[in-house]
Design a protein around this motif. Structure first.
Motif, PDB file in Angstrom:
ATOM      1  N   THR A  39       0.826  -1.214   0.000  1.00 55.40           N
ATOM      2  CA  THR A  39       0.000   0.000   0.000  1.00 55.40           C
ATOM      3  C   THR A  39       0.859   1.263   0.000  1.00 55.40           C
ATOM      4  O   THR A  39       0.669   2.157  -0.830  1.00 55.40           O
ATOM      5  CB  THR A  39      -0.935   0.014   1.221  1.00 55.40           C
ATOM      6  OG1 THR A  39      -1.829  -1.102   1.133  1.00 55.40           O
ATOM      7  CG2 THR A  39      -1.742   1.309   1.277  1.00 55.40           C
ATOM      8  N   PHE A  40       1.841   1.351   0.902  1.00 55.26           N
ATOM      9  CA  PHE A  40       2.601   2.589   0.948  1.00 55.26           C
ATOM     10  C   PHE A  40       3.562   2.737  -0.227  1.00 55.26           C
ATOM     11  O   PHE A  40       4.046   3.834  -0.511  1.00 55.26           O
ATOM     12  CB  PHE A  40       3.312   2.773   2.304  1.00 55.26           C
ATOM     13  CG  PHE A  40       4.588   2.009   2.528  1.00 55.26           C
ATOM     14  CD1 PHE A  40       5.803   2.469   2.019  1.00 55.26           C
ATOM     15  CD2 PHE A  40       4.600   0.859   3.313  1.00 55.26           C
ATOM     16  CE1 PHE A  40       6.979   1.791   2.258  1.00 55.26           C
ATOM     17  CE2 PHE A  40       5.786   0.182   3.562  1.00 55.26           C
ATOM     18  CZ  PHE A  40       6.980   0.647   3.027  1.00 55.26           C
ATOM     19  N   HIS A  41       3.803   1.612  -0.933  1.00 59.32           N
ATOM     20  CA  HIS A  41       4.611   1.698  -2.152  1.00 59.32           C
ATOM     21  C   HIS A  41       3.766   2.006  -3.386  1.00 59.32           C
ATOM     22  O   HIS A  41       4.313   2.037  -4.509  1.00 59.32           O
ATOM     23  CB  HIS A  41       5.389   0.402  -2.372  1.00 59.32           C
ATOM     24  CG  HIS A  41       6.712   0.385  -1.669  1.00 59.32           C
ATOM     25  ND1 HIS A  41       7.770   1.167  -2.063  1.00 59.32           N
ATOM     26  CD2 HIS A  41       7.143  -0.314  -0.595  1.00 59.32           C
ATOM     27  CE1 HIS A  41       8.801   0.964  -1.267  1.00 59.32           C
ATOM     28  NE2 HIS A  41       8.450   0.067  -0.363  1.00 59.32           N
ATOM     29  N   GLY A  42       2.513   2.242  -3.231  1.00 68.87           N
ATOM     30  CA  GLY A  42       1.648   2.530  -4.375  1.00 68.87           C
ATOM     31  C   GLY A  42       1.747   3.974  -4.827  1.00 68.87           C
ATOM     32  O   GLY A  42       0.751   4.691  -4.881  1.00 68.87           O
ATOM     33  N   CYS A  43       2.956   4.410  -5.191  1.00 68.13           N
ATOM     34  CA  CYS A  43       3.185   5.808  -5.562  1.00 68.13           C
ATOM     35  C   CYS A  43       3.925   5.921  -6.886  1.00 68.13           C
ATOM     36  O   CYS A  43       4.616   6.916  -7.148  1.00 68.13           O
ATOM     37  CB  CYS A  43       3.961   6.533  -4.465  1.00 68.13           C
ATOM     38  SG  CYS A  43       5.544   5.758  -4.031  1.00 68.13           S
ATOM     39  N   GLY A  44       3.805   4.908  -7.748  1.00 70.51           N
ATOM     40  CA  GLY A  44       4.482   4.952  -9.034  1.00 70.51           C
ATOM     41  C   GLY A  44       3.881   5.988  -9.961  1.00 70.51           C
ATOM     42  O   GLY A  44       2.678   6.265  -9.916  1.00 70.51           O
ATOM     43  N   LEU A  45       4.708   6.572 -10.801  1.00 71.85           N
ATOM     44  CA  LEU A  45       4.254   7.565 -11.764  1.00 71.85           C
ATOM     45  C   LEU A  45       4.798   7.222 -13.153  1.00 71.85           C
ATOM     46  O   LEU A  45       5.460   6.202 -13.346  1.00 71.85           O
ATOM     47  CB  LEU A  45       4.714   8.964 -11.346  1.00 71.85           C
ATOM     48  CG  LEU A  45       4.097   9.527 -10.048  1.00 71.85           C
ATOM     49  CD1 LEU A  45       4.693  10.901  -9.734  1.00 71.85           C
ATOM     50  CD2 LEU A  45       2.580   9.630 -10.154  1.00 71.85           C
ATOM     51  N   GLY A  46       4.528   8.081 -14.113  1.00 73.89           N
ATOM     52  CA  GLY A  46       4.956   7.835 -15.488  1.00 73.89           C
ATOM     53  C   GLY A  46       3.959   6.969 -16.232  1.00 73.89           C
ATOM     54  O   GLY A  46       2.888   6.621 -15.725  1.00 73.89           O
ATOM     55  N   GLU A  47       4.319   6.631 -17.447  1.00 79.89           N
ATOM     56  CA  GLU A  47       3.464   5.781 -18.260  1.00 79.89           C
ATOM     57  C   GLU A  47       3.423   4.360 -17.692  1.00 79.89           C
ATOM     58  O   GLU A  47       4.365   3.921 -17.031  1.00 79.89           O
ATOM     59  CB  GLU A  47       3.993   5.724 -19.704  1.00 79.89           C
ATOM     60  CG  GLU A  47       3.985   7.063 -20.418  1.00 79.89           C
ATOM     61  CD  GLU A  47       2.587   7.610 -20.603  1.00 79.89           C
ATOM     62  OE1 GLU A  47       1.680   6.819 -20.952  1.00 79.89           O
ATOM     63  OE2 GLU A  47       2.394   8.827 -20.408  1.00 79.89           O
ATOM     64  N   ALA A  48       2.339   3.659 -17.977  1.00 81.07           N
ATOM     65  CA  ALA A  48       2.244   2.254 -17.570  1.00 81.07           C
ATOM     66  C   ALA A  48       3.070   1.394 -18.517  1.00 81.07           C
ATOM     67  O   ALA A  48       3.219   1.700 -19.709  1.00 81.07           O
ATOM     68  CB  ALA A  48       0.796   1.794 -17.581  1.00 81.07           C
ATOM     69  N   LEU A  49       3.643   0.305 -17.978  1.00 86.82           N
ATOM     70  CA  LEU A  49       4.327  -0.662 -18.832  1.00 86.82           C
ATOM     71  C   LEU A  49       3.352  -1.221 -19.861  1.00 86.82           C
ATOM     72  O   LEU A  49       2.149  -1.329 -19.611  1.00 86.82           O
ATOM     73  CB  LEU A  49       4.887  -1.812 -17.998  1.00 86.82           C
ATOM     74  CG  LEU A  49       5.956  -1.485 -16.953  1.00 86.82           C
ATOM     75  CD1 LEU A  49       6.382  -2.767 -16.240  1.00 86.82           C
ATOM     76  CD2 LEU A  49       7.158  -0.800 -17.577  1.00 86.82           C
ATOM     77  N   THR A  50       3.870  -1.589 -21.009  1.00 85.45           N
ATOM     78  CA  THR A  50       3.027  -2.266 -21.994  1.00 85.45           C
ATOM     79  C   THR A  50       2.537  -3.597 -21.426  1.00 85.45           C
ATOM     80  O   THR A  50       3.120  -4.132 -20.462  1.00 85.45           O
ATOM     81  CB  THR A  50       3.812  -2.534 -23.288  1.00 85.45           C
ATOM     82  OG1 THR A  50       4.876  -3.461 -23.000  1.00 85.45           O
ATOM     83  CG2 THR A  50       4.383  -1.233 -23.868  1.00 85.45           C
ATOM     84  N   VAL A  51       1.498  -4.130 -22.040  1.00 83.79           N
ATOM     85  CA  VAL A  51       0.982  -5.431 -21.599  1.00 83.79           C
ATOM     86  C   VAL A  51       2.086  -6.485 -21.680  1.00 83.79           C
ATOM     87  O   VAL A  51       2.263  -7.297 -20.762  1.00 83.79           O
ATOM     88  CB  VAL A  51      -0.223  -5.855 -22.459  1.00 83.79           C
ATOM     89  CG1 VAL A  51      -0.610  -7.307 -22.157  1.00 83.79           C
ATOM     90  CG2 VAL A  51      -1.408  -4.948 -22.190  1.00 83.79           C
ATOM     91  N   GLU A  52       2.856  -6.488 -22.778  1.00 79.60           N
ATOM     92  CA  GLU A  52       3.917  -7.481 -22.942  1.00 79.60           C
ATOM     93  C   GLU A  52       4.977  -7.331 -21.854  1.00 79.60           C
ATOM     94  O   GLU A  52       5.450  -8.336 -21.298  1.00 79.60           O
ATOM     95  CB  GLU A  52       4.564  -7.346 -24.330  1.00 79.60           C
ATOM     96  CG  GLU A  52       3.677  -7.717 -25.488  1.00 79.60           C
ATOM     97  CD  GLU A  52       2.694  -6.611 -25.878  1.00 79.60           C
ATOM     98  OE1 GLU A  52       1.806  -6.889 -26.695  1.00 79.60           O
ATOM     99  OE2 GLU A  52       2.818  -5.472 -25.353  1.00 79.60           O
ATOM    100  N   ALA A  53       5.350  -6.091 -21.547  1.00 79.59           N
ATOM    101  CA  ALA A  53       6.358  -5.874 -20.503  1.00 79.59           C
ATOM    102  C   ALA A  53       5.844  -6.318 -19.146  1.00 79.59           C
ATOM    103  O   ALA A  53       6.574  -6.929 -18.351  1.00 79.59           O
ATOM    104  CB  ALA A  53       6.771  -4.403 -20.474  1.00 79.59           C
ATOM    105  N   ALA A  54       4.586  -6.007 -18.848  1.00 84.24           N
ATOM    106  CA  ALA A  54       4.012  -6.414 -17.559  1.00 84.24           C
ATOM    107  C   ALA A  54       3.887  -7.931 -17.471  1.00 84.24           C
ATOM    108  O   ALA A  54       4.095  -8.522 -16.397  1.00 84.24           O
ATOM    109  CB  ALA A  54       2.652  -5.742 -17.351  1.00 84.24           C
TER     110      ALA A  54
END
Length: 500
Positions: free
Chosen positions: A75-90
């Motif tokens: 929960t406290f690490h839920g602070c990512g920003l920027g574009e989302a990874l592509t489906v393939e990368a995820a």
């Protein structure tokens, strides 16, 4: 041993991930979790299980709050920003984390591994922001999105849409997973994101080295160059294997098996003559990039590790992504040099002072229309811009370590940033390759009109295939759509260029 190609195949949906059903594998996974439970009962204190995280490791968590602790971590690490990874990368991230946890020393349950496989099988893929990791303690922030999704939170990509995880789980009749004592830390405290991105960087660079070789052959022919610059005996005197492989490919493309006693055309400019020495750096680096990345992929890289056989908990720093960072920082430089090489070839092709009789800017317009048409003039400007941007991004990310987390993480790898930089550079290299390929095809056809010289068989077949994708340039036309199509085909590894 899982290969980079295995991860790529799963990421691209060409192969399934299947857990072993052998009793040995299942028992090894179960032993770690059972030992951890026993250790908790006997000792009462295990880092990240009954304590806070990082510099909070001396804070003991009450028994009442232990089940809540893994949720607090993601929960406290839920602070990512920027574009989302592509489906393939995820998808690659899930696969890489799965491989690591299957080593059997992370203290996780078989149920957690089965849930990771379920995500891949049902193409329920976490939305993971690409920014926010310093590469130690691993990819904490981006991997928190994987942990949260397993627990039914945040968002996923499913059937091409971004949707709440809980909603998609409900449609599949799946309940949220409940993380066991160390599973939150085991999921998040590792190098899965940087390694996953590096898989794509490696594959794209491998292909670009081959494509740059084929484009060089076209450029040499179009420029009426000296094909004997790639003589076998010449390259035997400097025996870098990858460099020699590139020279051999050029010899075969250009039908130049042996040098004459004394070539009539003495020395071409470096961007063609020294192409094996530029592309060869990539070819010679590929084996050790693979070694670094496959070792990382097949490692246990969280902390602490659980040795059920010896009955101990091992605290260390395997979450540190230094090898990935080093591989990606060097790949950035070698990759950007491919862009620079092809950009210089394109500059020669369009310049009537250096292209040995080809029309200025490779214009295919009729002579009476020459004053109105400008051929590849703007394309060369664009390629120069893309090359400059690629070269600018080659600054090593790993040297920008920042002390974080109250100086607990006081030396970090920046491996994820290095991998992201590498992918951006490779996108720019692909754009330069598309531009130079388009122009080189024009160049060899114009050369044939001037000198009536037949194109060697390999190049003729390749040109014919290219002409199914885009036509020759006569009157000026906007080339953006054709260049974008070529970039897509390059990324898809469309042409089978050379045997391995």
């Amino acid at each position: 041993m899982v290969s980079l190609e295995d991860v790529l195949a799963v990421a691209e949906g060409r192969r399934r991930a299947i857990l072993s059903t052998t009793p040995d594998f299942r028992q090894r996974i179960a032993k770690g979790n059972v030992f951890l439970e026993r250790l908790l009962a006997e000792d009462g204190v295990v880092y990240g299980v009954t304590t806070g995280y990082g510099d909070s490791c001396n804070r003991e968590v009450s028994a009442f709050d232990l089940e809540q602790l893994p949720r607090q971590l993601y929960t406290f690490h839920g602070c990512g920003l920027g574009e989302a990874l592509t489906v393939e990368a995820a998808r690659a991230v899930i696969m890489v984390r799965l491989v690591s946890l299957c080593r059997g020393v992370s203290g996780v349950s078989i149920e957690l591994l089965e849930r990771l496989v379920w995500l891949l099988d049902h193409d329920v893929i976490p939305v993971i922001p690409e920014e926010g990791s310093v590469g130690a303690s691993g990819d904490l922030t981006p991997l928190s999105y994987l942990a949260a999704v397993l627990c039914g939170e945040r968002e996923v990509l499913h059937d091409g849409k971004r949707r709440p995880t809980a909603e998609v789980f409900a449609e599949h009749g799946l309940t949220a997973y409940r993380l066991k004592p160390k599973e939150g830390l085991a999921l998040m405290n590792g190098t899965a994101v940087m390694t996953a991105l590096s898989v794509f960087a490696f594959a794209r660079t491998t292909y670009l080295a081959q494509l740059a070789t084929r484009i060089t052959a076209l450029s040499v022919h179009a420029l009426n160059g000296n094909p004997y610059h790639f003589d076998a005996e010449l390259f035997a005197a400097k025996p870098h294997p990858g460099q020699n492989k590139v020279a051999q490919r050029l010899r075969e493309d250009l039908h130049a098996p042996e040098s004459p006693r004394n070539s009539s055309r003495l020395q071409d400019r470096y961007s063609t003559r020294c192409a094996p020495h530029v592309i060869g750096v990539v070819e010679d680096a590929l084996p050790w990039w693979r070694q670094f990345l496959e070792n990382e992929l097949n490692s246990a890289n969280d902390n602490p590790l659980i040795d059920a056989e010896q009955g101990k908990v091992m605290h260390g720093g395997h979450f540190y992504g230094g090898h990935v960072a080093f591989a990606m920082d060097s790949l950035k430089q070698a990759g950007a040099n491919l862009a620079d090489l092809l950009d210089r070839q394109l500059a020669l092709l369009v310049d009537a002072r250096f292209n040995h009789g080809l029309p200025s800017n490779l214009s295919g317009a009729a002579p009476e229309r020459a004053s109105l048409n400008h051929g590849y003039k703007a394309v060369q400007i664009g390629a120069s811009a893309w090359t400059a941007e690629a070269l600018k991004l080659t600054m090593p990310a790993s040297v920008f370590s920042r002390s974080t987390e109250c100086h607990n993480q006081d030396k970090v790898s920046m491996g994820t940033i290095a991998a992201r930089d590498a992918l951006r550079i490779l996108t720019l290299v692909e754009q330069v390759a598309a531009a130079t390929l388009h122009a080189a095809c024009q160049g060899v056809e114009l050369r044939s009109q001037i000198s009536n010289t037949p194109l060697p068989d390999r190049l003729a077949d390749f040109l014919a295939d290219c002409r199914q994708i885009f036509p020759a340039l006569g009157e000026d036309r906007a080339l953006e759509h054709e260049l974008r199509t070529l970039c897509d085909l390059i990324r898809q590894r469309h042409w089978n260029l050379y045997d391995a």
